[in-house]
Write an enzyme that holds these catalytic residues in place. Structure first.
Site, PDB file in Angstrom:
ATOM      1  N   LYS A  56      -2.547 -13.753  13.213  1.00 20.07           N
ATOM      2  CA  LYS A  56      -4.014 -13.648  13.102  1.00 20.07           C
ATOM      3  C   LYS A  56      -4.587 -14.673  12.120  1.00 20.07           C
ATOM      4  O   LYS A  56      -5.538 -15.395  12.448  1.00 20.07           O
ATOM      5  CB  LYS A  56      -4.386 -12.232  12.664  1.00 20.07           C
ATOM      6  CG  LYS A  56      -5.867 -12.005  12.373  1.00 20.07           C
ATOM      7  CD  LYS A  56      -6.170 -10.521  12.238  1.00 20.07           C
ATOM      8  CE  LYS A  56      -5.485  -9.874  11.069  1.00 20.07           C
ATOM      9  NZ  LYS A  56      -6.134 -10.178   9.768  1.00 20.07           N
ATOM     10  N   THR A  57      -4.020 -14.742  10.923  1.00 19.03           N
ATOM     11  CA  THR A  57      -4.546 -15.663   9.919  1.00 19.03           C
ATOM     12  C   THR A  57      -4.272 -17.108  10.300  1.00 19.03           C
ATOM     13  O   THR A  57      -5.148 -17.976  10.205  1.00 19.03           O
ATOM     14  CB  THR A  57      -3.931 -15.358   8.542  1.00 19.03           C
ATOM     15  OG1 THR A  57      -4.290 -14.027   8.159  1.00 19.03           O
ATOM     16  CG2 THR A  57      -4.436 -16.326   7.489  1.00 19.03           C
ATOM     17  N   SER A  78       0.058  -7.319  11.312  1.00 17.05           N
ATOM     18  CA  SER A  78       0.842  -8.256  10.514  1.00 17.05           C
ATOM     19  C   SER A  78       1.939  -8.902  11.349  1.00 17.05           C
ATOM     20  O   SER A  78       2.649  -8.235  12.108  1.00 17.05           O
ATOM     21  CB  SER A  78       1.459  -7.517   9.325  1.00 17.05           C
ATOM     22  OG  SER A  78       2.233  -8.382   8.528  1.00 17.05           O
ATOM     23  N   ASP A 131     -10.242 -11.255   7.599  1.00 17.82           N
ATOM     24  CA  ASP A 131      -9.645  -9.921   7.676  1.00 17.82           C
ATOM     25  C   ASP A 131     -10.583  -8.788   8.083  1.00 17.82           C
ATOM     26  O   ASP A 131     -10.187  -7.931   8.867  1.00 17.82           O
ATOM     27  CB  ASP A 131      -9.020  -9.579   6.325  1.00 17.82           C
ATOM     28  CG  ASP A 131      -7.998  -8.465   6.419  1.00 17.82           C
ATOM     29  OD1 ASP A 131      -7.224  -8.435   7.392  1.00 17.82           O
ATOM     30  OD2 ASP A 131      -7.973  -7.612   5.522  1.00 17.82           O
ATOM     31  N   ARG A 151       1.495 -11.927  -2.233  1.00 18.20           N
ATOM     32  CA  ARG A 151       0.088 -12.055  -1.826  1.00 18.20           C
ATOM     33  C   ARG A 151      -0.678 -12.993  -2.750  1.00 18.20           C
ATOM     34  O   ARG A 151      -0.353 -13.152  -3.925  1.00 18.20           O
ATOM     35  CB  ARG A 151      -0.592 -10.686  -1.866  1.00 18.20           C
ATOM     36  CG  ARG A 151      -0.113  -9.710  -0.804  1.00 18.20           C
ATOM     37  CD  ARG A 151      -0.851  -9.925   0.500  1.00 18.20           C
ATOM     38  NE  ARG A 151      -0.370  -9.053   1.566  1.00 18.20           N
ATOM     39  CZ  ARG A 151      -0.986  -8.913   2.722  1.00 18.20           C
ATOM     40  NH1 ARG A 151      -2.105  -9.574   2.966  1.00 18.20           N
ATOM     41  NH2 ARG A 151      -0.494  -8.126   3.653  1.00 18.20           N
ATOM     42  N   ARG A 156       0.820  -1.205   0.000  1.00 14.91           N
ATOM     43  CA  ARG A 156       0.000   0.000   0.000  1.00 14.91           C
ATOM     44  C   ARG A 156       0.858   1.262   0.000  1.00 14.91           C
ATOM     45  O   ARG A 156       1.939   1.297   0.579  1.00 14.91           O
ATOM     46  CB  ARG A 156      -0.909   0.019   1.226  1.00 14.91           C
ATOM     47  CG  ARG A 156      -2.008  -1.008   1.239  1.00 14.91           C
ATOM     48  CD  ARG A 156      -2.932  -0.809   2.434  1.00 14.91           C
ATOM     49  NE  ARG A 156      -2.198  -0.814   3.695  1.00 14.91           N
ATOM     50  CZ  ARG A 156      -1.884   0.263   4.391  1.00 14.91           C
ATOM     51  NH1 ARG A 156      -2.227   1.471   3.952  1.00 14.91           N
ATOM     52  NH2 ARG A 156      -1.209   0.168   5.528  1.00 14.91           N
ATOM     53  N   HIS A 181     -11.030  -4.814  11.938  1.00 14.79           N
ATOM     54  CA  HIS A 181      -9.935  -5.426  11.188  1.00 14.79           C
ATOM     55  C   HIS A 181      -9.523  -6.678  11.947  1.00 14.79           C
ATOM     56  O   HIS A 181      -8.611  -6.664  12.767  1.00 14.79           O
ATOM     57  CB  HIS A 181      -8.779  -4.444  11.070  1.00 14.79           C
ATOM     58  CG  HIS A 181      -7.696  -4.904  10.143  1.00 14.79           C
ATOM     59  ND1 HIS A 181      -6.393  -4.487  10.253  1.00 14.79           N
ATOM     60  CD2 HIS A 181      -7.728  -5.746   9.087  1.00 14.79           C
ATOM     61  CE1 HIS A 181      -5.669  -5.042   9.309  1.00 14.79           C
ATOM     62  NE2 HIS A 181      -6.456  -5.820   8.587  1.00 14.79           N
ATOM     63  N   LYS A 230      -8.623  -2.269   0.358  1.00 15.74           N
ATOM     64  CA  LYS A 230      -8.525  -1.436   1.550  1.00 15.74           C
ATOM     65  C   LYS A 230      -9.287  -0.127   1.416  1.00 15.74           C
ATOM     66  O   LYS A 230      -9.733   0.431   2.428  1.00 15.74           O
ATOM     67  CB  LYS A 230      -7.050  -1.168   1.872  1.00 15.74           C
ATOM     68  CG  LYS A 230      -6.307  -2.394   2.373  1.00 15.74           C
ATOM     69  CD  LYS A 230      -6.995  -3.018   3.602  1.00 15.74           C
ATOM     70  CE  LYS A 230      -6.186  -4.175   4.167  1.00 15.74           C
ATOM     71  NZ  LYS A 230      -6.906  -4.850   5.293  1.00 15.74           N
TER      72      LYS A 230
END
Length: 534
Positions: free
Chosen positions: A243-244, A239, A258, A324, A61, A221, A202
């Site tokens: 989390k994932t 990040s 997400d 990604r 980003r 989030h 986003k």
């Protein structure tokens, strides 16, 4: 060969000021978008079917290039500052006018979708792009309407995405040639100068984060899943915190990985797909996500593909560490069919504490939950960036600061309201270091972290006696199934207790310094729930 379009809305592109176009490809299905992308040399087909693309020099980003149009309907609500920068209406209109001219006689791709799985809160959106693979990205990430819904769909927000169109900084009042403009009055997002498709995702998450609180919905989030007992859980984390990985549990149903909303009726996924990191993906540690790299329909950004056999090298970081994959959520075997769940019974804040002083698991009071929610803490380890020689703190408000247009207090109030209404217990879990900071101690073992997560979700810590951490005020369980009791007390894992005390006070001071910018607008009870003794 002309590719036939699928049914599309009667809401034509002239509503967005777009005229004299080339061919407009409306809502093409995945195979047709593959054909278009490969024909235009936008990407290559890799072994077993993913489409592999490059995003050029933007491999993430462009946070400093996002602006909100300063206009009457939203001006008083946006929390202006270094994250939420203003651009005036005249400059937005100037860029929009040139962008319309740029698109004349060009082929365009349109995807009409929904954001928000709950029909009561979903928002119809339109993504107009000059790349076929960006259209496929949108098709993967957002929720696809039925042909009947497409016929009557009128977008509530439109994203116009033009990677090859660049701003003129001295004319357009931008910082660089890249721009992301969000205009709440015109219900429009303009993106230019970047091929990184995450800007599309986003920008619409940012829009939902602005709109949903006005409808009594907390935008979050976080990832979310449902246990066999039907109870939902939320996982917040920046990040690198896990989390994932920790929310992807084959024994639980994945709602989403997400972005979610928490309404008076329950939680719901904003998206219809996932956008996961691919670097060094493990087929054993993350088998469900790894499997998406071996299927047709997945879009892989900046992943290395060998020219001789088109096989992937997921360990290659030569283009970027931020490789990604974008795939539809149906690629995950245990994914929810409707993207919705009941009110969560457990909420987990994940942090990777490289200072080595936070407990591996701790229970939070509602006030502490709002304090840590506003803080959004994790740490960056030494060596990950040039010039970083020791752990450094990362604070991202509400665990998603770059995407939160309103003041963090607004989101914290909604969190507190939901906690009071439904009694969810909030836990802090540290996936970082124990026995010393990064470089001295060791990272907490994944099996132990998983055991703590499972104990939280199964309610096995609910009645366990706790002791209070003297610096952070957190309630630390004295025991946890399948976890050695010695590691639950972070101070006892250090060889030098005095060194631990100094490090803990140092981190507490960082919390206090960060929170100072919120103090004027935050309830005093929340401010008092932070660390003490720094």
């Amino acid at each position: 060969m002309r590719v036939p379009s699928r049914p599309h809305s009667k809401h034509s592109l002239d509503h967005h000021g777009l005229y004299n176009l080339g061919t407009v490809y409306w809502n093409l299905p995945t195979p047709a978008l593959y054909e278009q992308a490969i024909r235009a040399r936008e990407g290559v087909l890799s072994h077993l079917g993913p489409l592999v693309v490059r995003t050029g020099h933007h491999t993430g980003r462009s946070a400093n290039d996002k602006f909100f149009v300063e206009e009457p309907s939203s001006k008083e609500h946006i929390w202006w500052g270094p994250v939420n920068r203003p651009i005036d209406e005249a400059h937005f209109d100037l860029v929009h006018h040139r962008l319309v001219s740029y698109f004349q006689m060009k082929d365009l791709y349109v995807q009409d979708c929904f954001v928000g799985a709950d029909p009561d809160y979903r928002m119809p959106v339109r993504i107009i792009s000059e790349y076929a693979w960006h259209s496929l990205f949108a098709r993967n990430l957002f929720i696809q309407p039925s042909p009947e819904e497409l016929d009557t769909l009128i977008p509530a927000f439109t994203v116009i995405d033009a990677p090859r169109f660049h701003a003129i900084p001295e004319l357009d009042n931008t910082l660089t040639e890249t721009f992301i403009f969000v205009n709440f009055a015109k219900r429009m997002v303009l993106i230019g100068g970047t091929s990184y498709a995450g800007e599309i995702k986003k920008s619409l998450f940012t829009v939902m984060n602005y709109l949903m609180p006005f409808r009594d919905v907390l935008p979050m989030h976080c990832s979310a899943n449902i246990g066999p007992d039907g109870k939902s859980a939320l996982f917040f984390g920046l990040s690198g915190t896990g989390k994932t990985t920790l929310s992807a549990d084959a024994s639980r149903t994945l709602i989403g990985d997400d972005e979610h909303g928490w309404s008076p009726e329950g939680i719901f996924n904003f998206e219809g797909g996932c956008y996961a990191k691919m670097i060094r993906l493990s087929p054993t540690a993350e088998p469900e996500i790894y499997a998406t790299t071996q299927r047709f329909g997945t879009v892989l950004e900046n992943v290395t593909v060998r020219s001789e056999d088109r096989r992937l090298d997921l360990d290659d970081e030569s283009l970027t560490e931020n490789t990604r994959g974008a795939y539809h959520i149906s690629a995950i075997p245990n994914a929810s069919e409707n993207g919705m769940g009941g009110h969560p019974s457990a909420i987990i804040f994940l942090t990777c504490d490289a200072f080595g002083v936070l407990p591996p698991v701790a229970r939070l009071t509602p006030e502490q939950a709002m304090y840590h929610f506003i803080s959004g803490y994790t740490a960056r380890v030494a060596g990950t960036e040039k010039g970083v020689t020791e752990p450094s703190p990362v604070f991202s408000a509400c665990y998603g600061g770059p995407f939160m247009p309103l003041h963090p207090q607004r989101y914290a109030e909604l969190l507190g309201k939901r906690l009071a209404e439904h009694g969810a217990q909030v836990w802090l879990i540290n996936t970082g270091w124990s026995g010393g900071p990064y470089g001295v101690g060791e990272r907490i073992a994944i099996p132990h972290t998983r055991a703590m997560v499972n104990a939280v979700l199964d309610g096995k810590l609910d009645g366990v006696a706790c002791r209070e951490d003297p610096v952070f005020g957190l309630q630390i369980p004295e025991s946890c199934p399948e976890v050695p009791a010695a590691i639950l007390d972070p101070r006892s894992t250090w060889k030098d207790g005095a060194a631990y005390d100094a490090q803990a006070r140092k981190l507490a001071g960082m919390f206090e310094e960060n929170f100072a910018k919120f103090a004027a607008q935050v309830d005093a009870r929340i401010a008092a729930a932070g660390p003490r003794g720094s």
